[in-house]
Design an enzyme around this catalytic site. Structure first.
Site, PDB file in Angstrom:
ATOM      1  N   GLY A   1       0.860  -1.176   0.000  1.00  0.00           N
ATOM      2  CA  GLY A   1       0.000   0.000   0.000  1.00  0.00           C
ATOM      3  C   GLY A   1       0.891   1.219   0.000  1.00  0.00           C
ATOM      4  O   GLY A   1       1.868   1.260  -0.743  1.00  0.00           O
TER       5      GLY A   1
ATOM      6  N   SER B   1       5.802  -5.474  -1.082  1.00  0.00           N
ATOM      7  CA  SER B   1       5.795  -4.063  -1.487  1.00  0.00           C
ATOM      8  C   SER B   1       6.136  -3.146  -0.299  1.00  0.00           C
ATOM      9  O   SER B   1       7.250  -3.241   0.228  1.00  0.00           O
ATOM     10  CB  SER B   1       4.445  -3.752  -2.142  1.00  0.00           C
ATOM     11  OG  SER B   1       4.474  -2.539  -2.841  1.00  0.00           O
ATOM     12  N   ALA B   2       5.231  -2.301   0.165  1.00  0.00           N
ATOM     13  CA  ALA B   2       5.527  -1.432   1.315  1.00  0.00           C
ATOM     14  C   ALA B   2       5.989  -2.246   2.527  1.00  0.00           C
ATOM     15  O   ALA B   2       6.858  -1.812   3.286  1.00  0.00           O
ATOM     16  CB  ALA B   2       4.292  -0.612   1.684  1.00  0.00           C
TER      17      ALA B   2
ATOM     18  N   HIS C   1       8.837  -3.064  -6.902  1.00  0.00           N
ATOM     19  CA  HIS C   1       8.231  -2.799  -8.222  1.00  0.00           C
ATOM     20  C   HIS C   1       9.280  -2.180  -9.151  1.00  0.00           C
ATOM     21  O   HIS C   1       8.949  -1.311  -9.979  1.00  0.00           O
ATOM     22  CB  HIS C   1       7.028  -1.847  -8.116  1.00  0.00           C
ATOM     23  CG  HIS C   1       5.900  -2.352  -7.253  1.00  0.00           C
ATOM     24  ND1 HIS C   1       5.024  -3.310  -7.661  1.00  0.00           N
ATOM     25  CD2 HIS C   1       5.521  -2.024  -5.989  1.00  0.00           C
ATOM     26  CE1 HIS C   1       4.131  -3.543  -6.696  1.00  0.00           C
ATOM     27  NE2 HIS C   1       4.428  -2.775  -5.679  1.00  0.00           N
TER      28      HIS C   1
ATOM     29  N   GLU D   1       9.034  -7.068 -10.037  1.00  0.00           N
ATOM     30  CA  GLU D   1       7.813  -7.806  -9.695  1.00  0.00           C
ATOM     31  C   GLU D   1       7.985  -9.269 -10.067  1.00  0.00           C
ATOM     32  O   GLU D   1       8.278  -9.587 -11.235  1.00  0.00           O
ATOM     33  CB  GLU D   1       6.621  -7.196 -10.440  1.00  0.00           C
ATOM     34  CG  GLU D   1       6.338  -5.767  -9.990  1.00  0.00           C
ATOM     35  CD  GLU D   1       5.168  -5.124 -10.732  1.00  0.00           C
ATOM     36  OE1 GLU D   1       4.721  -5.690 -11.749  1.00  0.00           O
ATOM     37  OE2 GLU D   1       4.720  -4.062 -10.276  1.00  0.00           O
TER      38      GLU D   1
END
Lengths: 235, 235
Positions: free
Chosen positions: B90, B122-123, B159, B194
């Site tokens: 997020g 991700s985050a 990413h 990714e």
């Protein structure tokens, strides 16, 4: 009284630095012999000296001198005495950190509200908004605040780019990021494409260039705004 | 002792949430009945409840329960008592702000250093680095610090995407942004594409998935690292 040009980008693909804006700058800075340049955003980390030299070469084409703010002992006075001011692009976190470090955020705001002509490109346009929170830049340094000049009653997202529907990349699109911003903040965001700029004279804000811009507001669908529209309705 | 999976993304294009990682997660969380989920990054601003429900549905496929940290009165104790922990993706600014607000940054670090299995996507992977300063996210909230868990001796750029040489967009490329970071900070950055993840067992760090990663270091040219490489040399 305000007299500002806030451009999405300094440079269009395939053309020289500031080239597409030169006719506008000639008019904006028509009463200026020398423009004060704020090189703090340091694109790709280049030095204040290099960035100022590059800018001076371009402004020489329209017979205007450029002097970098780093050349002054007292940056607050440099702003107060400026005939015109240009803040170049680069990293917005770095730019905002430096504006706070040199204690010139408030002086810059007050000076520009008196009508001193101002050009911002990219990061230099971001800081005209209410906050720097819709920047695309990486947080390479930690600024003491995200609050910026508030010369316009909304935020800008510069280098705005529409969602590429054919992309398989799963990183957030620009629109997703702006909508996340609106979940936690309640002021409008204008997505300004490369080649567009805002012309602000007093409180009249006009979208210039040939492209549309995209306006994002909390609880509303985003809307496309056509070139040459008056944007003073945004608040 | 560490037992971490740090993934670039939760979701691959065209497949379901966490789908490509499920075999790994079955192994990582093999001794866990329930995994503690940290939903603070709220992708697209969805609620803690929605995000936790979505995650629980996926973990049910491998017979693991999910409980959101927001369901606990004392989040510090929730972490101390967790059998396994997953921090979802997020907005990294929001995630880091919430970790500081709930005073769990240090507890989370100490707990993961004891070997409690951890998944970050991700985050949730960003925060395992030395700082969150190589995030791609928008600064939608102002965190009290950019410092993060430091479970690995470098930063991640998740990413990660190679420069598109055919692009006419003038906004900074990912590489330009990371190189700007290195002008002002002296620790390495790993660009993780990714479909890639890091598997960290004790101090052994392995690049997993089928893709290369790109390592950026101050004063060195960036290097491509092949899949299944041991990365413990990075510091």
């Amino acid at each position: 009284m305000k007299n500002l040009i806030l451009a999405s980008t300094s440079t269009l693909h395939g053309s020289d630095y500031l080239d597409y804006l030169l006719p506008e700058l000639q008019s904006l800075f028509k009463n200026c012999e020398t423009v004060l340049f704020i090189p703090y955003a340091r694109p790709s980390g280049i030095s204040h000296e290099e960035y100022t030299q590059k800018t001076a070469l371009t402004f020489a084409k329209i017979n205007i001198n450029i002097k970098g703010i780093h050349e002054f002992e007292n940056p607050v006075q440099a702003i107060q005495n400026a005939e015109g001011i240009f803040t170049g692009g680069g990293n917005t976190f770095l730019l905002v950190s430096q504006l706070y470090y040199h204690k010139i955020m408030i002086t810059l705001k007050e000076t520009l509200e008196k009508g001193i002509p101002y050009l911002g490109t990219s990061a230099g346009s971001n800081i005209a908004g209410l906050s720097m929170q819709t920047t695309n830049d990486m947080p390479i340094v930690y600024p003491p605040s995200f609050q910026t000049l508030g010369l316009i009653p909304f935020n800008l997202n510069v280098h705005f780019i529409d969602t590429d529907l054919s992309s398989t990349h799963m990183g957030e699109t620009r629109e997703t990021r702006i909508n996340e911003f609106l979940q936690f903040n309640n002021f409008p965001v204008l997505g300004l494409k490369e080649g567009s700029w805002l012309e602000i004279k007093n409180n009249k804000i006009i979208l210039k260039g040939n492209l549309t811009a995209k306006l994002f507001r909390k609880n509303y669908d985003a809307v496309e705004i056509t070139a040459n529209s008056e944007l003073s309705f945004i608040q």
